[in-house]
Design a protein around this motif. Structure first.
Motif, PDB file in Angstrom:
ATOM      1  N   ILE A  65       0.844  -1.202   0.000  1.00  0.00           N
ATOM      2  CA  ILE A  65       0.000   0.000   0.000  1.00  0.00           C
ATOM      3  C   ILE A  65       0.881   1.254   0.000  1.00  0.00           C
ATOM      4  O   ILE A  65       1.919   1.284   0.662  1.00  0.00           O
ATOM      5  CB  ILE A  65      -0.963  -0.002   1.221  1.00  0.00           C
ATOM      6  CG1 ILE A  65      -1.831   1.272   1.292  1.00  0.00           C
ATOM      7  CG2 ILE A  65      -0.200  -0.159   2.531  1.00  0.00           C
ATOM      8  CD1 ILE A  65      -3.079   1.220   0.445  1.00  0.00           C
ATOM      9  N   HIS A  66       0.458   2.229  -0.768  1.00  0.00           N
ATOM     10  CA  HIS A  66       1.157   3.515  -0.823  1.00  0.00           C
ATOM     11  C   HIS A  66       0.082   4.585  -0.652  1.00  0.00           C
ATOM     12  O   HIS A  66      -0.701   4.827  -1.557  1.00  0.00           O
ATOM     13  CB  HIS A  66       1.866   3.632  -2.179  1.00  0.00           C
ATOM     14  CG  HIS A  66       2.532   4.948  -2.435  1.00  0.00           C
ATOM     15  ND1 HIS A  66       3.903   5.096  -2.472  1.00  0.00           N
ATOM     16  CD2 HIS A  66       2.026   6.188  -2.671  1.00  0.00           C
ATOM     17  CE1 HIS A  66       4.208   6.364  -2.737  1.00  0.00           C
ATOM     18  NE2 HIS A  66       3.092   7.050  -2.861  1.00  0.00           N
ATOM     19  N   ALA A  67       0.010   5.153   0.536  1.00  0.00           N
ATOM     20  CA  ALA A  67      -1.093   6.068   0.837  1.00  0.00           C
ATOM     21  C   ALA A  67      -0.598   7.489   1.039  1.00  0.00           C
ATOM     22  O   ALA A  67       0.419   7.718   1.702  1.00  0.00           O
ATOM     23  CB  ALA A  67      -1.830   5.585   2.085  1.00  0.00           C
ATOM     24  N   HIS A  68      -1.318   8.430   0.472  1.00  0.00           N
ATOM     25  CA  HIS A  68      -1.043   9.850   0.718  1.00  0.00           C
ATOM     26  C   HIS A  68      -2.059  10.402   1.711  1.00  0.00           C
ATOM     27  O   HIS A  68      -3.143   9.846   1.889  1.00  0.00           O
ATOM     28  CB  HIS A  68      -1.080  10.633  -0.600  1.00  0.00           C
ATOM     29  CG  HIS A  68       0.239  10.611  -1.296  1.00  0.00           C
ATOM     30  ND1 HIS A  68       1.215  11.538  -1.040  1.00  0.00           N
ATOM     31  CD2 HIS A  68       0.762   9.760  -2.208  1.00  0.00           C
ATOM     32  CE1 HIS A  68       2.275  11.266  -1.783  1.00  0.00           C
ATOM     33  NE2 HIS A  68       2.035  10.180  -2.497  1.00  0.00           N
ATOM     34  N   ASN A  69      -1.695  11.522   2.314  1.00  0.00           N
ATOM     35  CA  ASN A  69      -2.472  11.982   3.469  1.00  0.00           C
ATOM     36  C   ASN A  69      -3.442  13.123   3.183  1.00  0.00           C
ATOM     37  O   ASN A  69      -3.834  13.838   4.099  1.00  0.00           O
ATOM     38  CB  ASN A  69      -1.494  12.386   4.579  1.00  0.00           C
ATOM     39  CG  ASN A  69      -2.135  12.316   5.934  1.00  0.00           C
ATOM     40  OD1 ASN A  69      -3.008  11.480   6.168  1.00  0.00           O
ATOM     41  ND2 ASN A  69      -1.737  13.196   6.834  1.00  0.00           N
ATOM     42  N   GLY A 101       1.559  15.085   2.479  1.00  0.00           N
ATOM     43  CA  GLY A 101       2.467  14.061   2.957  1.00  0.00           C
ATOM     44  C   GLY A 101       2.018  12.640   2.677  1.00  0.00           C
ATOM     45  O   GLY A 101       0.961  12.391   2.097  1.00  0.00           O
ATOM     46  N   ASN A 102       2.884  11.706   3.106  1.00  0.00           N
ATOM     47  CA  ASN A 102       2.633  10.272   2.943  1.00  0.00           C
ATOM     48  C   ASN A 102       2.222   9.672   4.283  1.00  0.00           C
ATOM     49  O   ASN A 102       2.201  10.367   5.290  1.00  0.00           O
ATOM     50  CB  ASN A 102       3.913   9.584   2.465  1.00  0.00           C
ATOM     51  CG  ASN A 102       4.276   9.946   1.041  1.00  0.00           C
ATOM     52  OD1 ASN A 102       4.557  11.108   0.744  1.00  0.00           O
ATOM     53  ND2 ASN A 102       4.277   8.969   0.159  1.00  0.00           N
ATOM     54  N   ALA A 103       1.942   8.381   4.274  1.00  0.00           N
ATOM     55  CA  ALA A 103       1.625   7.692   5.532  1.00  0.00           C
ATOM     56  C   ALA A 103       2.801   7.880   6.494  1.00  0.00           C
ATOM     57  O   ALA A 103       3.949   7.668   6.127  1.00  0.00           O
ATOM     58  CB  ALA A 103       1.385   6.215   5.262  1.00  0.00           C
TER      59      ALA A 103
HETATM   60 ZN   LIG Z   1       3.165   8.989  -3.830  1.00  0.00          ZN
END
Ligand SMILES: [Zn+2]
Length: 390
Positions: A65-69, A101-103
């Protein structure tokens, strides 16, 4: 080979079959991990769950998983994916990344280890989480975010009397984990509401010998209240608070007691030919009849003052690491004037020496004087720490 399925969740929304086929193509090409990306950060946890529940039945390859905030649920989305079998998580320390930002790994890691029982990091490394978080802040030259879960200064800070009392009796009342597990610690904030028990806990935290019977206790309490009425604030200025407590003791002698005088003078000049004003600070010290003075330039009066102090003082305190001390943050707050008095300013500074950070405070009607108090406290605190280590 890992396959980053950029825009996967949005793509799935638009055309589920096509989105899944891209995964199958990557799988057929030998990808070892299929990373499902919420590239624009707009997906909510329930949708992540819905999509993954369907998709995981179609793929055999491990997924991530690649989640952005952008919806402030990057951590929740990552945890939802992990619950459904994701074995790979993209994230960043302190959540730094594009846009919102990212997770945030500082939240994902302890959640996995402490709450979901996934042994992704050793206890010893988990206990260094706060240190690493601060190190990354330092590298990025960004202020430490106080309210950051797990690793922030305020994550385990307690203020009101009832909370302090309750947390002393049973930490679970206001603490969801043991702070030390992530390298944090409980902080008791001294405030207007401060009672004796807050001061005592604070003293214990700072390793200052003080108990209910200590004669200094009421003196400290009185002093704290007096200073708070004048506009001092010790949240974020624990260096000054520690000094205040020590100064209340009979056998404390300030490191600056050796100086018969330690004075400053500041000039600021702006000339037509130069677009930027320049400040010059002179610091004069006298020890046993020897007068010495040092001057330094700065882009502002406080910067000049800070430089001049740190130019002259290491000579009197060699080997104490004063030259490593840097001014990290400087905040000025104008306090509302009581009737008939001039407005005061409160200066809070944060200093660091590459290893530790500490805050100090000064209050005056004059911003330079308030800054001077905070700067001098900062140096006294550093010297105190340096001699404690020996
Ligand atoms: Zn990204």
């Amino acid at each position: 080979m890992f396959y980053d399925a950029e825009h996967f969740f949005d793509g799935y929304k638009a055309n589920p079959e096509y989105a899944v086929r891209t995964l199958l193509a990557a799988e057929a090409a030998g990808a070892e991990c299929l990373v499902l990306c919420d590239t624009n950060g707009g997906t909510l946890p329930q949708d992540v769950e819905k999509v993954i529940s369907t998709v995981r039945k179609r793929i055999k390859t491990p997924f991530g998983i690649h989640a952005h905030n952008d919806s402030e649920v990057a951590v929740a989305n990552s945890l939802a994916a992990i619950r459904l079998g994701a074995v790979h998580v993209h994230g960043t320390m302190n959540g730094y990344g594009e846009r919102c930002g990212n997770a945030n790994l500082c939240s994902v890691i302890p959640a996995l280890k402490l709450k979901l029982g996934i042994d992704c990091v050793s206890d010893a490394n988990l206990a260094r989480l706060r240190e690493v978080s601060r190190f990354v802040d330092e590298l990025a030259n960004l202020p430490h975010r106080k309210r950051q879960p797990y690793v922030g200064d305020s994550a385990f800070a307690h203020k009101a009397g009832v909370h302090v009392d309750a947390v002393a009796k049973n930490p679970l009342t206001y603490e969801h984990i043991i702070p030390e597990q992530v390298g944090n610690k409980r902080r008791i904030l001294v405030s207007d509401m401060a009672g004796k028990s807050n001061i005592l806990q604070k003293a214990a935290e700072l390793n200052i010998a003080l108990d209910k019977e200590s004669p200094e206790l009421s003196a400290i309490l009185k002093k704290v209240k007096e200073l708070e009425n004048e506009g001092y604030e010790f949240e974020g200025a624990e260096g000054s608070l520690e000094l205040l407590m020590l100064r209340a003791g009979h056998n404390y002698e300030s490191v600056f007691a050796m100086f018969d005088r330690i004075d400053y003078r500041i000039l600021t000049e702006k000339r037509k030919v130069d677009p930027h004003p320049v400040s010059e600070a002179t610091v004069t010290v006298e020890v046993g009849g020897n007068v010495e003075h040092t001057a330094a330039w700065g882009n502002g009066p406080v910067n000049a003052l800070d430089k001049a102090l740190r130019k002259i003082l290491p000579r009197y305190f060699p080997g104490k690491g004063l030259e490593k001390v840097r001014l990290l943050d400087y905040k000025v707050r104008v306090l509302t004037a009581a009737e008939g008095t001039a407005a005061r300013v409160r200066v809070l500074i944060e200093s660091g020496d590459g290893r530790n950070k500490w805050g100090t405070v000064g209050v005056s009607e004059n911003v330079i004087e308030a800054s001077w108090q905070a700067l001098v406290d900062s140096i006294e605190y550093k010297l105190l720490r340096a001699s404690k280590k020996k």
